[in-house]
Design a protein around this motif. Structure first.
Motif, PDB file in Angstrom:
ATOM      1  N   ALA A  16       0.833  -1.206   0.000  1.00  0.00           N
ATOM      2  CA  ALA A  16       0.000   0.000   0.000  1.00  0.00           C
ATOM      3  C   ALA A  16       0.868   1.256   0.000  1.00  0.00           C
ATOM      4  O   ALA A  16       0.584   2.222  -0.728  1.00  0.00           O
ATOM      5  CB  ALA A  16      -0.932  -0.005   1.203  1.00  0.00           C
ATOM      6  N   ARG A  17       1.916   1.249   0.787  1.00  0.00           N
ATOM      7  CA  ARG A  17       2.815   2.408   0.811  1.00  0.00           C
ATOM      8  C   ARG A  17       3.492   2.607  -0.539  1.00  0.00           C
ATOM      9  O   ARG A  17       3.660   3.732  -0.999  1.00  0.00           O
ATOM     10  CB  ARG A  17       3.846   2.253   1.918  1.00  0.00           C
ATOM     11  N   ALA A  18       3.890   1.512  -1.176  1.00  0.00           N
ATOM     12  CA  ALA A  18       4.519   1.623  -2.491  1.00  0.00           C
ATOM     13  C   ALA A  18       3.543   2.188  -3.517  1.00  0.00           C
ATOM     14  O   ALA A  18       3.896   3.069  -4.308  1.00  0.00           O
ATOM     15  CB  ALA A  18       5.046   0.255  -2.944  1.00  0.00           C
ATOM     16  N   VAL A  19       2.309   1.696  -3.507  1.00  0.00           N
ATOM     17  CA  VAL A  19       1.292   2.204  -4.442  1.00  0.00           C
ATOM     18  C   VAL A  19       1.040   3.690  -4.173  1.00  0.00           C
ATOM     19  O   VAL A  19       0.954   4.494  -5.102  1.00  0.00           O
ATOM     20  CB  VAL A  19      -0.018   1.389  -4.345  1.00  0.00           C
ATOM     21  N   ALA A  20       0.971   4.065  -2.903  1.00  0.00           N
ATOM     22  CA  ALA A  20       0.746   5.466  -2.554  1.00  0.00           C
ATOM     23  C   ALA A  20       1.908   6.345  -3.011  1.00  0.00           C
ATOM     24  O   ALA A  20       1.699   7.441  -3.530  1.00  0.00           O
ATOM     25  CB  ALA A  20       0.534   5.607  -1.046  1.00  0.00           C
ATOM     26  N   ALA A  21       3.123   5.866  -2.823  1.00  0.00           N
ATOM     27  CA  ALA A  21       4.299   6.656  -3.195  1.00  0.00           C
ATOM     28  C   ALA A  21       4.458   6.760  -4.710  1.00  0.00           C
ATOM     29  O   ALA A  21       4.817   7.822  -5.234  1.00  0.00           O
ATOM     30  CB  ALA A  21       5.556   6.035  -2.588  1.00  0.00           C
ATOM     31  N   VAL A  72      -2.962   6.561   3.671  1.00  0.00           N
ATOM     32  CA  VAL A  72      -1.753   5.734   3.608  1.00  0.00           C
ATOM     33  C   VAL A  72      -0.530   6.626   3.434  1.00  0.00           C
ATOM     34  O   VAL A  72       0.477   6.456   4.124  1.00  0.00           O
ATOM     35  CB  VAL A  72      -1.850   4.684   2.481  1.00  0.00           C
ATOM     36  N   ARG A  73      -0.610   7.601   2.513  1.00  0.00           N
ATOM     37  CA  ARG A  73       0.505   8.531   2.308  1.00  0.00           C
ATOM     38  C   ARG A  73       0.876   9.238   3.607  1.00  0.00           C
ATOM     39  O   ARG A  73       2.041   9.346   3.959  1.00  0.00           O
ATOM     40  CB  ARG A  73       0.144   9.585   1.260  1.00  0.00           C
ATOM     41  N   ARG A  74      -0.122   9.718   4.308  1.00  0.00           N
ATOM     42  CA  ARG A  74       0.138  10.442   5.558  1.00  0.00           C
ATOM     43  C   ARG A  74       0.655   9.520   6.656  1.00  0.00           C
ATOM     44  O   ARG A  74       1.301   9.979   7.588  1.00  0.00           O
ATOM     45  CB  ARG A  74      -1.126  11.145   6.032  1.00  0.00           C
ATOM     46  N   GLY A  75       0.368   8.223   6.539  1.00  0.00           N
ATOM     47  CA  GLY A  75       0.841   7.265   7.519  1.00  0.00           C
ATOM     48  C   GLY A  75       2.288   6.852   7.324  1.00  0.00           C
ATOM     49  O   GLY A  75       2.869   6.172   8.168  1.00  0.00           O
ATOM     50  N   ILE A  76       2.882   7.258   6.217  1.00  0.00           N
ATOM     51  CA  ILE A  76       4.288   6.939   5.967  1.00  0.00           C
ATOM     52  C   ILE A  76       5.136   7.974   6.714  1.00  0.00           C
ATOM     53  O   ILE A  76       4.996   9.176   6.479  1.00  0.00           O
ATOM     54  CB  ILE A  76       4.612   6.992   4.458  1.00  0.00           C
ATOM     55  N   HIS A  79      10.667  10.458   7.046  1.00  0.00           N
ATOM     56  CA  HIS A  79      11.964   9.980   6.557  1.00  0.00           C
ATOM     57  C   HIS A  79      11.793   8.827   5.567  1.00  0.00           C
ATOM     58  O   HIS A  79      12.530   8.717   4.603  1.00  0.00           O
ATOM     59  CB  HIS A  79      12.882   9.584   7.719  1.00  0.00           C
ATOM     60  N   GLN A  80      10.796   7.970   5.798  1.00  0.00           N
ATOM     61  CA  GLN A  80      10.546   6.871   4.864  1.00  0.00           C
ATOM     62  C   GLN A  80       9.972   7.390   3.555  1.00  0.00           C
ATOM     63  O   GLN A  80      10.275   6.866   2.496  1.00  0.00           O
ATOM     64  CB  GLN A  80       9.570   5.863   5.460  1.00  0.00           C
ATOM     65  N   ARG A  81       9.136   8.403   3.634  1.00  0.00           N
ATOM     66  CA  ARG A  81       8.522   8.982   2.436  1.00  0.00           C
ATOM     67  C   ARG A  81       9.607   9.500   1.496  1.00  0.00           C
ATOM     68  O   ARG A  81       9.588   9.224   0.302  1.00  0.00           O
ATOM     69  CB  ARG A  81       7.572  10.112   2.838  1.00  0.00           C
ATOM     70  N   ARG A  86      13.017   8.609  -3.414  1.00  0.00           N
ATOM     71  CA  ARG A  86      14.357   8.543  -4.014  1.00  0.00           C
ATOM     72  C   ARG A  86      14.580   7.261  -4.787  1.00  0.00           C
ATOM     73  O   ARG A  86      15.404   7.204  -5.668  1.00  0.00           O
ATOM     74  CB  ARG A  86      15.422   8.679  -2.951  1.00  0.00           C
ATOM     75  N   ARG A  87      13.878   6.200  -4.417  1.00  0.00           N
ATOM     76  CA  ARG A  87      14.077   4.905  -5.103  1.00  0.00           C
ATOM     77  C   ARG A  87      13.561   5.007  -6.461  1.00  0.00           C
ATOM     78  O   ARG A  87      13.338   4.919  -7.383  1.00  0.00           O
ATOM     79  CB  ARG A  87      13.362   3.786  -4.357  1.00  0.00           C
TER      80      ARG A  87
END
Length: 87
Positions: A16-21, A72-76, A79-81, A86-87
């Motif tokens: 979910a975090r990857a999809v959001a990012a 989900v975006r706000r839950g990251i 620093h992880q965001r 960057r990836r």
């Protein structure tokens, strides 16, 4: 992060975090790479998130509801965001 997400499948948070990012149009291979999951495991996790009605299925996994994507975006953590972007 939505409670349903936490109860869905192992790796659901990462996917979910990857999809959001990555945002709209991300391919499953990109989601797998960013989430740190193997492609087959990522595909299974996407299927579980589709079954839970969190993501839509198709060539590009996407959130059904923009509010869930935003949550989900706000839950990251910040620093992880920045690391994800960057990836």
């Amino acid at each position: 992060m939505p409670a349903r997400l936490a109860d869905t499948a192992a790796g659901a948070r990462e996917v979910a975090r990857a999809v959001a990012a990555l945002g709209t149009g991300a391919r499953l291979t990109e989601v797998a790479a960013l989430s740190g999951l193997e492609p087959a495991e990522c595909a299974s996790t996407v299927d579980a998130l589709v079954a839970a009605r969190i993501l839509t299925h198709g060539p590009s996994p996407a959130f059904r509801a923009p509010l869930v994507a935003e949550a989900v975006r706000r839950g990251i953590p910040r620093h992880q965001r920045s690391q994800l972007h960057r990836r």
